[in-house]
Scaffold this active site. Structure first.
Site, PDB file in Angstrom:
ATOM      1  CB  VAL A  77      -0.911   0.022   1.249  1.00 34.46           C
ATOM      2  CG1 VAL A  77      -1.745   1.301   1.287  1.00 34.46           C
ATOM      3  CG2 VAL A  77      -1.804  -1.211   1.291  1.00 34.46           C
ATOM      4  CB  SER A 104       5.115  -3.210   2.598  1.00 34.24           C
ATOM      5  OG  SER A 104       5.882  -4.372   2.705  1.00 34.24           O
ATOM      6  CB  CYS A 105       1.608   0.616   4.811  1.00 30.48           C
ATOM      7  SG  CYS A 105       0.662   2.123   4.474  1.00 30.48           S
ATOM      8  CB  VAL A 106       5.693   2.614   1.147  1.00 28.35           C
ATOM      9  CG1 VAL A 106       6.833   3.579   0.900  1.00 28.35           C
ATOM     10  CG2 VAL A 106       6.201   1.190   1.301  1.00 28.35           C
TER      11      VAL A 106
END
Length: 125
Positions: A77, A104-106
């Site tokens: 995301v 993962s969230c970036v």
């Protein structure tokens, strides 16, 4: 051998890429933003609505490949404002539930078309 997956039920690519590629039993979905397939415009400026639309686009591509969200093993995301993290999580949870894939969230500076969120995924069929 790789197979290009494409559906009119999700937005057409806005660059030189495919909606998804299947290689063997693995499906790689390009990032989806909250763009409405019929108009090519964002559903709204609201991150909740954009997240719901991005996930609907992802589900349409998965369906075209004969898959469902249950087949998704990894998600990335991309989000413009981490203050909206919980809002995105709420909508995201409605799609993936308790058996959510790895993720993962970036935080990013900007996304295509001014989107607030983009979601890409890998599924195993």
């Amino acid at each position: 051998m790789k197979t290009v997956i494409s559906t009119s039920k999700a937005p057409a690519a806005i660059g030189p890429y495919s909606q998804a590629i299947r290689k063997g039993d693995t499906l790689y979905l390009s990032g989806q933003i909250g763009m409405v397939p019929a108009t090519g415009e964002l559903v709204s400026d609201d991150v909740k609505e954009q997240t719901a639309q991005a996930l609907a686009n992802m589900k349409a591509i998965l369906a075209e490949a004969g898959a469902t969200p249950a087949d998704v093993t990894k998600v990335t995301v991309f989000i413009v404002d981490m203050a909206e993290f919980q809002i995105v999580n709420g909508v995201y949870s409605e799609t993936f539930g308790a058996d959510a894939p790895a993720r993962s969230c970036v935080a990013v500076a900007a996304l295509p078309k001014g989107a607030r969120v983009e979601i890409e995924a890998i599924a195993v069929l």
